[in-house]
Enzyme design. Structure first.
Site, PDB file in Angstrom:
ATOM      1  CB  THR A   1      26.818  -0.553 -37.767  1.00  0.00           C
ATOM      2  OG1 THR A   1      25.970  -0.943 -37.370  1.00  0.00           O
ATOM      3  CG2 THR A   1      27.012  -0.737 -39.428  1.00  0.00           C
TER       4      THR A   1
ATOM      5  CD  GLU B   1      27.323   9.648 -32.367  1.00  0.00           C
ATOM      6  OE1 GLU B   1      27.723   8.380 -32.430  1.00  0.00           O
ATOM      7  OE2 GLU B   1      26.252  10.100 -32.211  1.00  0.00           O
TER       8      GLU B   1
END
Length: 235
Positions: free
Chosen positions: A35, A115
Site C-alpha cells: 500500500t 519503520e
C-alpha cells in the site's frame, strides 16, 4: 486486480490520499509494503511535476522504489525533522471504544525497527491500509527483531508472557530471515491483544529485543482505501 490482503485499487486510493498530504519542501518518511508503494509512486509523479521533497526510506525495498521513481533521498541524521511519514500496517485496531484504538501491528516485511524509528520521529504519521487490515482487536502474530545470539532466550521470555514464538524462516534460501540490520525475527502469537500498550512495554523490556512490531500511540490518522473511495480514522 486482487492482491493478497485486499484489492490493489483500494490500496492505491489509500496511498494516493496520503501522498496528497505532502507539502512542497517536506521531508517524508517512506514506509514499506504494497500500500505504501502506491504512495511512493504517487510522490514520484508529483516530483516529476515539480514537487520538491526529500525521502527517508525505512527499508531496502522502499529505498529502491524511491530511487526508481525519482525521489531524492536523505537520512535521519541529515535532517532536523521528518515532516510526515507514510506507512502501512499488517493490522489496525479499529474499535473506538478500545484502549488500543489506532494501535498497529507491523513487521510482515521485517522492517519494523527502521519503520518505527522514522514513524516516531515524524511530526505526522499517516497510516495507509485497505479494509482487510482492520480488526476490532489486534490478533496477528507480533514480529520481534532480536539479536541472533539472544533469540532462544527471548523466545523463552515470550513464552513466560503467554506468547508462542516462531523463528521466521526465509522463503528463498535455507535458514532464517535476516533483517536489514543483520538480526533475526520471532513471530509471536498472543491471541487477542486487549491491551497493546501493556504488551508493548513488556516486550520492550526483554534483553535481546531490538524492536517489536506493536506501534502504540504513534499514528495520527489512517486512510482506509475502499472500492469506492477513502475512509478516514483520526486519533
Amino acid at each position: 486486480m486482487k492482491t493478497a490482503g485486499g484489492s490493489d485499487a483500494a490500496k492505491r486510493r489509500a496511498g494516493e490520499r496520503a501522498a496528497d498530504e505532502v507539502a512542497d519542501g517536506a521531508v517524508v518518511g517512506l514506509g514499506t509494503g504494497s500500500t505504501t508503494a502506491h504512495a511512493i509512486r504517487a510522490l514520484g509523479r508529483a516530483v516529476d511535476d515539480g514537487l520538491t521533497i526529500r525521502g527517508v526510506p525505512t527499508s531496502f525495498q522502499s529505498r529502491q522504489l524511491a530511487l526508481e521513481v525519482g525521489i531524492p533521498l536523505t537520512t535521519l541524521d541529515a535532517v532536523e525533522t521528518v515532516d510526515i511519514a507514510i506507512d502501512g500496517a499488517d493490522q489496525v485496531a479499529d474499535d473506538p471504544e478500545s484502549a488500543g484504538h489506532g494501535a498497529l501491528i507491523k513487521g510482515g516485511g521485517a522492517a519494523h525497527t527502521r519503520e518505527k524509528v522514522v514513524d516516531a520521529a515524524a511530526d505526522r504519521f499517516v497510516v495507509v491500509a485497505d479494509p482487510s487490515k482492520l480488526a476490532a482487536t489486534l490478533e496477528r502474530a507480533v514480529p520481534i527483531e532480536v539479536i541472533p545470539d539472544a533469540h532462544t532466550v527471548v523466545a523463552d521470555r515470550v513464552r513466560d508472557l503467554g506468547g508462542e514464538p516462531t523463528l521466521r524462516e526465509a522463503g528463498a534460501k535455507d535458514g532464517p530471515v535476516v533483517t536489514d540490520n543483520g538480526n533475526l525475527v520471532l513471530d509471536c502469537e498472543f491471541g487477542a491483544i486487549d491491551d497493546p500498550g501493556d504488551l508493548a512495554t513488556r516486550l520492550s523490556r526483554l534483553p535481546g529485543v531490538l524492536e517489536h512490531g506493536l506501534f502504540v500511540d504513534l499514528a495520527d490518522v489512517t486512510y482506509v482505501g475502499t472500492e469506492s473511495g477513502v475512509e478516514t480514522r483520526e486519533y
